[in-house]
Design an enzyme around this catalytic site. Structure first.
Site, mmCIF file in Angstrom:
data_model
loop_
_atom_site.group_PDB
_atom_site.id
_atom_site.type_symbol
_atom_site.label_atom_id
_atom_site.label_comp_id
_atom_site.label_asym_id
_atom_site.label_seq_id
_atom_site.Cartn_x
_atom_site.Cartn_y
_atom_site.Cartn_z
ATOM 1 N N VAL B 78 -26.081 33.740 -44.306
ATOM 2 C CA VAL B 78 -24.700 34.287 -44.060
ATOM 3 C C VAL B 78 -24.210 34.556 -42.857
ATOM 4 O O VAL B 78 -25.039 35.160 -41.992
ATOM 5 C CB VAL B 78 -24.203 35.142 -45.084
ATOM 6 C CG1 VAL B 78 -24.158 34.530 -46.675
ATOM 7 C CG2 VAL B 78 -25.268 36.354 -45.240
ATOM 8 N N ASN B 118 -31.361 38.663 -50.219
ATOM 9 C CA ASN B 118 -31.676 38.583 -48.698
ATOM 10 C C ASN B 118 -30.585 38.645 -47.796
ATOM 11 O O ASN B 118 -29.691 37.836 -47.820
ATOM 12 C CB ASN B 118 -32.843 37.366 -48.383
ATOM 13 C CG ASN B 118 -33.419 37.527 -47.026
ATOM 14 O OD1 ASN B 118 -32.817 38.134 -46.071
ATOM 15 N ND2 ASN B 118 -34.667 37.009 -46.941
ATOM 16 N N ILE B 120 -29.813 38.225 -44.881
ATOM 17 C CA ILE B 120 -29.886 37.184 -43.970
ATOM 18 C C ILE B 120 -29.632 35.821 -44.419
ATOM 19 O O ILE B 120 -29.474 34.741 -43.672
ATOM 20 C CB ILE B 120 -30.730 37.161 -42.750
ATOM 21 C CG1 ILE B 120 -32.202 37.019 -43.277
ATOM 22 C CG2 ILE B 120 -30.723 38.451 -41.779
ATOM 23 C CD1 ILE B 120 -33.024 36.439 -42.102
ATOM 24 N N GLU B 121 -29.703 35.801 -45.985
ATOM 25 C CA GLU B 121 -29.928 34.578 -46.461
ATOM 26 C C GLU B 121 -28.390 34.598 -47.200
ATOM 27 O O GLU B 121 -27.303 33.946 -46.709
ATOM 28 C CB GLU B 121 -30.714 34.217 -47.401
ATOM 29 C CG GLU B 121 -32.151 33.996 -46.657
ATOM 30 C CD GLU B 121 -33.575 33.544 -47.535
ATOM 31 O OE1 GLU B 121 -33.254 32.721 -48.127
ATOM 32 O OE2 GLU B 121 -34.580 34.165 -47.147
ATOM 33 N N MET B 122 -28.245 34.965 -48.446
ATOM 34 C CA MET B 122 -26.988 35.133 -49.147
ATOM 35 C C MET B 122 -26.505 36.518 -49.244
ATOM 36 O O MET B 122 -25.211 36.439 -49.602
ATOM 37 C CB MET B 122 -27.278 34.555 -50.673
ATOM 38 C CG MET B 122 -27.510 32.885 -50.378
ATOM 39 S SD MET B 122 -28.106 32.143 -51.911
ATOM 40 C CE MET B 122 -26.661 31.902 -53.051
#
Lengths: 707, 311
Positions: B78, B118, B120-122
């Site tokens: 994201v 996470n 920095i992921e979703m």
């Protein structure tokens, strides 16, 4: 009804409880056994699964390459089994705390081993990588190094030696070669510094790398393998199995204890039900007994213990062809009056006892008391002959048994009427009445001829017989002596009418006089007797008295006949005394007076029979010119005991003496009566004490001919 | 003089006799899964609304067009933040013994939770996930139908895992060869033989040709290590575990470039050479690389059936 429902419900409930308890115990035993079996199987399988895992690990270490999935799958399998076991319902119970604890230990142990196995797989792959790739490198060395060059050849030989050492170390899992390999590594490192060529350097460098790796990880690998092969997990499982067996044994003994408790409860409930059933059954029996008693009392005669009329009626209903023998005790009324009703009751009781004894068993009869002194014997009819035989047996046996009550012997006779006609009791009763009305008959078996309608025809037959007897001169006089009481000598005879039947039987006057009177034949009989008496009187110088009824005297025809006879026997006529019987029926005293005057003309004397009996008109009788008073027999019969009779007789005697009349006592049947009548001053006596009526021939022997 | 060579060959042969069984198993043609859950999972897998800025879905990094993996060296989460790792393929991941590069998740459901949360992921939190799902009428209806209750975070993960279970790629040429349905080409055959004799198969074996053990990258010549690498060291803290990763599957490897955990190698040939250098200590010949590549390409299977079917 309510009890029955309760009882049944109780019994069913007890049975159900029992079944449920037993099923419950069986089921818990079974399920416990099954659950135990499952767990123990599972534990044992776990042990086996681990051995399989060890085998797979060994294969993985041994084979140059291997499908690691096999190891992972086996781990998964064991993990799942451990999970199932620790979550097992049985093992979660308090009873299995120790087993579960040990299982949890085993699980921890297994997780530790799993970690080792993962490490082993990593190390194993690295080692195999090297042990597979080193020979490949050696093969490459053949191409890179010059096999004709000695030092080159030594290098290849060294690489080959390394291969062999690695092979031995890895496959024999033997640490002792590691030192050797270290030496080889040093040698290789030395050789590496000597080679210049890049390819050769790389190859040696790679080989050194593999050796370094091998030396570094082999001890760790060896450690892991040993840890995996160690039996620590198995020991945990084994001790879990051991604890499980101990604990399950305890649990089963718990269940068994519980089972025993259930059994005890069951037995108690069954006992209670049995008790209730028994108690209510007892009450039932009691009730049954009482009702039976009541029923019996309803159909039992309390005095004799025989069954009563009710029982007779219901029994009769159930029979095919019933026959009834009706037994009546003769003169029972007399017994009751004479000895008192208490005695009468005892007579009845004894009679019942006797009947019970003497009714022949083959008859299969029931004995009843059907009325005051009537007993009935009811049985299936077979034949008239048999009935007759039975009746005769009864009469004979009854006669044989002398009845004795309170030491007093009582002579009891019985009369019987029997029937097997439709209206059983009525006809038997009719038959009994026939017996009763006859002095000679002891029994009668009913047949339609004794029916009332048949009585007329019987009367007609009797009348015919009477007419025949008159015709055939079968009306004959019997003579009874009349004794002068002072000297006890026979002074005269009374002629009594008898009828000789065709069969030669002699009938007393009471048996035909009624018929005769009814048929206006009484005068004929009087005439017949007078005629024959006159004949006898003509031969003997003795006085004969002849009975003549008021009716005869009132009949002009009879009067004329009497006068004719007296005229015919003028000589013996003066020896005749006319006894006027049934004086109460006299209606015309003038006519009687005329008759008396007329017969006096022939020298006859006149007696009044039955004087002193109820209806005698003393005054009118005494106005007549009579010579003799025959005192009524009923007064004489009781003279000994009856004050009244004595008084009456004394009055009559006094009067007779005053009027200068002779007196005659009839029915002198005993010495006592004789003494009494003598004491009372009666002139003459007559009765069985002196002699019974006898036919002419018999008295003629004792008489002197008069010419 | 060739006596040693012969002896060595004989030795190799004697070892070869020990592994008559193939180290690789074919994947099943079909797999049993809950159809309804998997369809819901598919929807969730592709729904970018499940990320904090509504830009990233699972499928963003697990591209169905690139063998279920990310064609970018490292994934981007994201707000365009780059990650530290190349997303491994989602295909056949069901057969892996653990999930993630370092195997920190024991199964797919556990794994699915990772990227979702996470930052920095979703970058989602549980509550937000549930809030979104419950606000959506369609999700509400489907969740009610399947789980008999309103949507929950846990059930969403369950559905995603069920969908991923269905993502198998059956009937690759090599599987058909293993089942005796087809013959390998000469090059492929040579490649497979090299695969075994060079030692690749010691790690890449089993149903997923990998994915069933951990191994060090750089056994002979160390691979440069970075703190950000998602290795076993992050979990165990043991220095020896540096650069130790779950051995990745080689199924569909031809489709999942770039390679390695850091996505540093763009081609298969280069990846082979790198592996040979670091873990064998030697270079592969051009011929060996060609044959091994032929063999690896025979591991490319059919696209998962659930992706081909229209709902």
């Amino acid at each position: 009804m309510r009890w029955l429902v309760l009882k049944t419900t109780g019994a069913i409930a007890a049975a159900l409880i029992g079944i449920i308890l037993i099923l419950f115990q069986q089921n818990s035993l079974k399920s416990s056994f099954q659950a135990t079996q499952r767990v123990s199987d599972s534990l044992k399988t776990l042990d086996a699964d681990y051995i399989t895992l060890q085998r797979i690990v060994l294969q993985a270490s041994y084979f140059p390459y291997f499908d690691n999935d096999a190891v992972l799958n086996q781990i998964k399998k064991i993990r799942q089994r451990l999970k199932n076991l620790t979550e097992n319902r049985l093992l979660r119970r308090k009873d299995y705390t120790k087993t579960r604890e040990e299982l949890l230990h085993a699980k921890e142990e297994f997780e530790a081993v799993t970690k080792r196995i993962h490490e082993f797989l990593t190390l194993n792959a690295s080692l195999k990588n090297s042990s597979v790739y080193l020979p490949t490198l050696t093969l490459k060395a053949y191409d890179i190094f010059d096999m004709h060059n000695e030092s080159d050849r030594d290098t290849v030989v060294l690489l080959s030696k390394i291969n062999a050492a690695i092979f031995l170390t890895k496959n024999a899992l033997d640490d002792s070669f590691l030192e050797e390999i270290k030496e080889y590594k040093k040698e290789l490192e030395r050789l590496k510094t000597e080679v210049e060529e890049k390819d050769r350097k790389r190859l040696l460098q790679a080989s050194i790398g593999h050796l370094t790796l091998f030396l570094k990880i082999f001890p760790k690998f060896h450690d892991d393998l040993e840890a995996i092969m160690k039996e620590s997990f198995q020991k945990e499982i084994e001790s879990a199995i051991e604890s499980f067996f101990k604990e399950s044994k305890r649990e089963i003994s718990h269940i068994n204890n519980l089972g025993e408790l259930f059994l005890a409860l069951y037995l108690i409930s069954i006992t209670m039900v049995l008790y209730f059933i028994f108690r209510s059954e007892k009450e039932n029996i009691k009730l049954k007994r009482v009702s039976e008693k009541l029923k019996r009392s309803l159909i039992t005669d309390h005095l004799t213990g025989l069954e009563n009329r009710e029982a007779y009626l219901s029994m009769k209903q159930r029979m095919n062809h019933p026959a009834l023998i009706l037994i009546n005790i003769d003169r029972f009324k007399h017994i009751n009056e004479f000895y008192g009703s208490k005695m009468g009751d005892m007579v009845l009781r004894q009679s019942a006892e006797i009947l019970k004894e003497i009714v022949p068993p083959y008859l299969n009869a029931n004995i009843y008391r059907l009325g005051g002194d009537d007993f009935g014997i009811l049985y299936e009819f077979e034949s008239k002959e048999r009935t007759e035989k039975v009746i005769k047996e009864i009469i004979e046996e009854f006669h044989k048994r002398a009845m004795s009550i309170d030491g007093v012997a009582i002579d009891i006779s019985i009369s019987i009427g029997a029937s097997y006609a439709t209206k059983l009791f009525e006809t038997a009763d009719m038959a009994l009445k026939v017996t009763k009305s006859s002095t000679r008959r002891r029994y009668t078996i009913y047949d339609p001829s004794i029916d009332v309608s048949e009585k007329i025809s019987k009367n007609i037959r009797a009348l015919k017989e009477l007419k025949r007897a008159i015709q055939d001169k079968d009306i004959i006089p019997y003579f009874q002596p009349i004794v002068e009481l002072e000297g006890c000598t026979v002074a005269k005879y009374e002629a009594l009418a008898r009828m000789r039947t065709r069969k030669g039987e002699i009938l007393e006057s009471k048996e035909f006089l009624d018929v005769a009177k009814e048929a206006k034949l009484s005068g004929e009989i009087t005439a017949a007797i007078l005629h024959q008496t006159l004949k006898i009187a003509s031969r003997y110088d003795t006085i004969f008295s002849v009975n003549i009824s008021a009716g005869d005297i009132m009949s002009s025809y009879d009067r004329k006949n009497i006068f004719e006879l007296l005229k015919s026997y003028r000589k013996s006529a003066s020896r005749i005394v006319f006894e006027i019987v049934e004086s109460e029926e006299i209606e015309d005293y003038d006519l009687l007076g005329e008759f008396i005057e007329e017969v006096r003309g022939f020298g006859c004397k006149i007696a009044i029979d039955d004087f002193g009996s109820g209806y005698s008109n003393f005054e009118k009788l005494l106005q007549l010119s009579v010579d003799i008073l025959k005192i009524d027999g009923t007064l004489i019969k009781d003279i000994e005991s009856s004050e009244h009779a004595q008084l009456v007789v004394r009055t009559i005697v006094d009067f007779a003496k005053t009027a200068n009349l002779e007196t005659v006592a009839e029915y002198v049947h005993s010495e006592g009566v004789l003494l009494k009548v003598q004491e009372l001053g009666i002139d003459f006596g007559q009765g069985h004490h002196f002699g019974k009526p006898l036919p002419a021939e018999k008295i003629e022997r004792g008489l002197n001919g008069s010419g | 003089m060739n006596i040693f060579k012969h002896l060595t060959l004989l030795f190799l042969l004697s070892q070869a006799l020990l592994f008559a069984a193939e180290p690789i198993k074919p994947i099943p043609k079909t797999i049993e899964y809950d159809r309804k859950k998997a369809e819901l999972g598919k929807l969730l897998f592709m729904d970018p609304q499940l990320s904090s800025d509504k830009s990233v879905a699972c499928v963003s990094c697990h591209s169905f067009e690139h063998g279920g993996a990310d064609p970018r060296p490292v994934s981007i989460g994201v707000h365009g933040v780059t990650g530290n790792v190349n997303a491994p393929t989602v295909y056949n991941s069901y057969f892996n013994f653990r999930q993630f590069w370092n195997g920190r998740a024991k199964d797919l459901k556990e794994q699915a939770s990772g990227p979702l949360h996470n930052p920095i992921e979703m970058g989602m939190v549980t509550k937000e996930v549930e809030k979104y799902l419950r606000s959506n009428g369609y999700y509400r209806k489907v969740f009610q139908d399947i789980y008999k209750k309103e949507p929950t975070h846990d059930d969403a993960l369950d559905a995603i895992a069920e969908f991923e279970k269905a993502l198998i790629t059956p009937d690759c040429k090599f599987d058909r060869f293993l089942r005796g349905e087809t013959e390998l080409s000469e090059s492929e055959k040579r490649g497979y033989r090299l695969f075994k004799t060079l030692g690749c198969a010691t790690c890449h074996n089993g149903i997923n040709v990998g994915g069933n053990s951990f191994q060090k990258m750089g056994l002979i010549f160390p691979y440069p290590w970075k703190e950000s690498f998602p290795d076993r060291y992050h979990i165990t803290g043991t220095p020896d575990d540096k650069n130790v990763y779950k051995v990745p599957t080689l199924r569909n490897i031809a489709l999942t470039a770039p390679y390695f955990h850091d996505g540093s190698v763009p081609t298969l040939e280069l990846a082979l050479q790198k592996m040979a250098y670091h873990n064998l200590g030697f270079d592969l010949s051009a011929e060996e690389v060609r044959d091994l590549t032929s063999f690896l390409k025979s591991l490319t299977g059919k696209k998962p059936a659930i992706l081909l079917e229209e709902r």
